[in-house]
Design an enzyme around this catalytic site. Structure first.
Site, PDB file in Angstrom:
ATOM      1  N   LYS B  72      36.683  -3.256 -72.783  1.00 56.41           N
ATOM      2  CA  LYS B  72      36.257  -2.587 -71.548  1.00 56.41           C
ATOM      3  C   LYS B  72      36.867  -3.202 -70.293  1.00 56.41           C
ATOM      4  O   LYS B  72      37.026  -2.525 -69.278  1.00 56.41           O
ATOM      5  CB  LYS B  72      34.729  -2.636 -71.435  1.00 56.41           C
ATOM      6  CG  LYS B  72      34.002  -1.752 -72.440  1.00 56.41           C
ATOM      7  CD  LYS B  72      34.033  -0.304 -72.020  1.00 56.41           C
ATOM      8  CE  LYS B  72      33.198   0.568 -72.952  1.00 56.41           C
ATOM      9  NZ  LYS B  72      33.333   2.003 -72.600  1.00 56.41           N
ATOM     10  N   SER B  97      24.405  -0.557 -69.631  1.00 54.66           N
ATOM     11  CA  SER B  97      23.629  -1.711 -70.089  1.00 54.66           C
ATOM     12  C   SER B  97      24.494  -2.561 -71.000  1.00 54.66           C
ATOM     13  O   SER B  97      24.049  -3.544 -71.552  1.00 54.66           O
ATOM     14  CB  SER B  97      22.397  -1.230 -70.855  1.00 54.66           C
ATOM     15  OG  SER B  97      22.806  -0.414 -71.935  1.00 54.66           O
ATOM     16  N   GLU B 223      33.693   7.185 -85.968  1.00 51.21           N
ATOM     17  CA  GLU B 223      32.384   7.304 -85.308  1.00 51.21           C
ATOM     18  C   GLU B 223      31.289   6.865 -86.266  1.00 51.21           C
ATOM     19  O   GLU B 223      31.439   6.974 -87.486  1.00 51.21           O
ATOM     20  CB  GLU B 223      32.118   8.764 -84.899  1.00 51.21           C
ATOM     21  CG  GLU B 223      33.004   9.247 -83.773  1.00 51.21           C
ATOM     22  CD  GLU B 223      32.598  10.640 -83.283  1.00 51.21           C
ATOM     23  OE1 GLU B 223      32.392  10.786 -82.064  1.00 51.21           O
ATOM     24  OE2 GLU B 223      32.489  11.560 -84.105  1.00 51.21           O
ATOM     25  N   GLY B 227      26.437   9.571 -84.803  1.00 45.67           N
ATOM     26  CA  GLY B 227      26.961   9.965 -83.495  1.00 45.67           C
ATOM     27  C   GLY B 227      28.323  10.613 -83.630  1.00 45.67           C
ATOM     28  O   GLY B 227      29.297  10.157 -83.035  1.00 45.67           O
ATOM     29  N   ASP B 229      29.761  13.251 -82.515  1.00 45.48           N
ATOM     30  CA  ASP B 229      30.023  14.314 -81.542  1.00 45.48           C
ATOM     31  C   ASP B 229      31.508  14.647 -81.429  1.00 45.48           C
ATOM     32  O   ASP B 229      31.873  15.809 -81.296  1.00 45.48           O
ATOM     33  CB  ASP B 229      29.464  13.922 -80.165  1.00 45.48           C
ATOM     34  CG  ASP B 229      29.927  12.557 -79.722  1.00 45.48           C
ATOM     35  OD1 ASP B 229      29.500  11.554 -80.340  1.00 45.48           O
ATOM     36  OD2 ASP B 229      30.721  12.461 -78.775  1.00 45.48           O
ATOM     37  N   SER B 323      36.992  -3.745 -81.448  1.00 46.01           N
ATOM     38  CA  SER B 323      36.903  -3.474 -80.013  1.00 46.01           C
ATOM     39  C   SER B 323      36.000  -4.399 -79.216  1.00 46.01           C
ATOM     40  O   SER B 323      36.110  -4.453 -77.996  1.00 46.01           O
ATOM     41  CB  SER B 323      36.506  -2.016 -79.794  1.00 46.01           C
ATOM     42  OG  SER B 323      35.287  -1.736 -80.436  1.00 46.01           O
TER      43      SER B 323
END
Lengths: 337, 337
Positions: B72, B97, B223, B227, B229, B323
């Site tokens: 990130k 968060s 995924e 989740g 999606d 990651s």
């Protein structure tokens, strides 16, 4: 432990006490050439959090990422790579319940020879499986009633195998020294290098390489408080034995310095500092949470010394040998629960 | 989520749906130049055990060693490095968060601007402390009764701050893509690259870089089963929402793909595979015991997919994006107890 008539790996072993250094910087460079492409060139990690907390730029040489999970592979492979064709045809024997066992087993496979590993019959299943997985023959003994050194020697003599000692051998020492060689090649000059000390092979090799590359570098050994045989021996000026150390740092449970490693360390090591088991635990937790690496207790002692402020007057740049990462989840939970 | 009048970081943001790709390979290369010397060039780990078990040479890009412990930081720093002087003088706001919060907080400090982070009031103490430690102002909300997006936007508008979205922004996407750029620069061509998919920013950036460098590379998204999606959206040909995912992979709990990330992934991703929470746990344990690295659940999904055999017809060489590694000892024990 004195040397008997047992054949040890390689035929050019100098005798202890002859005055010539058992290992030179050229030996370490030779070892590096033999290890190229076989051992991992392990990463050097940095952490700004660690730097801020300790007042020095720390460079962590991560031998927990080495093959078999510890620096031991360097020395074992180097020793086996220098067997004569006759020795290679017969095979090798080693006694160890720890990282040296796996290192010799894997090195034997890589060198196309066979290894017999003498292990206590209650050694952790995972270690036995890993060692057997590399193709080694495992001979077990009862560590409460039997002497592994005697068993190792008997097997060596009966089968004509070369014994590969865990640290007290010039080829093993030179192999371990490649860790410091790689580190300093990558980082450039360092003011100090912190190295865990058990039998003293890693330190002897690293000190040989580091002091040749960086004259004036401070070589700081780190022992668990309960196993301070090298610190006491340096103070006494000769090798002294301590009671069998009770420490979580099982890889550093030697009770006396090596016959070959001690004179080298006596010449090249500036000081030995001690860490408690709690300080080792704190370092393992820091490694987990901040550095994101898994370090076994003996692998964490140099980091523990740095975190606990044992390095007096920290220089601008400090190397830290993180020497191994072989710890199962269960034992890890047990220690840090 | 649709775009309102809120100011987002950087002034050259293309509109979604205009046809031009939101992010190009040149954008990723620009991001790499801005990140040089600021973000870590994280190591690429290898494991012969993993290779033997999976039938492919695996190259693990270890973003758990990135600053703030996750990829990130790349996107956040890149986005902040491109603020106009006026924007920088005012500061930024982000809601998260998780790892994005710390990434924006640290990036703000590095860029000489201020960050407001909107966090649930029950966020783990360690995460709040880390974020505050980077000098960010923390605004808390009750996540059962309040809407963090609305709070973030209100703060942005009231204080004139630029909002830094966690993934749906071209500068963020381009920054994340530098992970794949570095990986392939180091490894050379890969047959496939496995990338965790949450909002899809990491995948969109990595796919942009990887397909430019290695035409024909298979981009495989991963995924958590709960989740899926992006997998559903790719099948449907448009963005669909799933119920809020219940998974241990909290970093991938997005319920719908991003508005900007989805068209990129639709164009460049070959397939999305799913992993269960148990498979993620197995991968975390493998990472700990065999690779000696600490990986958080969402950081381990690509590795989990490889270990679980989700990569059909594995190529000779496969990249795996690890990651992130932000998991405390306590949570780790809880998950792997």
């Amino acid at each position: 432990m004195t040397e008997g008539p047992t054949r040890t790996a390689g035929s050019d072993r100098p005798e202890a006490g002859t005055g010539a250094p058992a290992v030179t910087f050229d030996d370490v460079r030779d070892a590096a050439r033999r290890l190229a492409g076989v051992a991992h060139r392990t990463p050097v990690l940095r952490s700004r959090t660690l730097d801020a907390r300790t007042g020095t730029q720390a460079f962590l040489k991560c031998e927990n990422f080495q093959r078999v999970g510890a620096f031991k592979f360097r020395g074992a492979y180097h020793a086996l790579s220098r067997l004569t064709p006759e020795e290679r045809a017969r095979g090798v024997v080693a006694y160890s319940s720890g990282n040296h066992a796996q290192a010799v087993a894997l090195a034997a496979r890589e060198c196309g020879t066979r290894a017999v590993i003498v292990m206590p019959e209650d050694a952790p299943r995972a270690k036995r499986d890993a060692t057997a997985g590399y193709g080694a023959e495992i001979v077990t003994y009862d560590r409460y009633t039997q002497d592994r050194v005697a068993i190792g020697r008997r097997i060596a003599q009966e089968r004509g195998l070369a014994l590969v000692p865990p640290y007290d051998h010039p080829h093993v020492i030179a192999g371990q020294g490649t860790a410091a060689l790689e580190l300093i090649e990558e980082t450039g000059p360092l003011g100090a290098l912190l190295v865990p000390v058990g039998g003293g092979g890693l330190m002897a090799g690293c000190a040989t390489a580091a002091t040749a590359l960086v004259p004036g570098i401070r070589m700081i050994g780190v022992e668990p408080e309960a196993g301070d045989d090298t610190r006491r021996s340096l103070a006494a000026g000769h090798r002294v034995a301590v009671p069998v150390p009770r420490t979580i740092a099982d890889g550093q449970a030697a009770d006396t310095p090596g016959e070959l490693t001690f004179p080298i360390n006596q010449r090249l090591v500036d000081s030995v500092v001690l860490v408690t088991d709690d300080e080792i635990r704190t370092a393992m937790a820091f490694a987990f949470e901040r550095l994101k690496i898994v370090v076994e207790p003996s692998g964490a002692t140099a980091l523990a010394a740095l975190l606990a402020g044992r390095l007096a007057a920290p220089p601008a740049r400090t190397g830290v040998l993180v020497s191994g990462g072989n710890i199962g989840l269960e034992r890890f939970r047990e220690l840090l629960g």
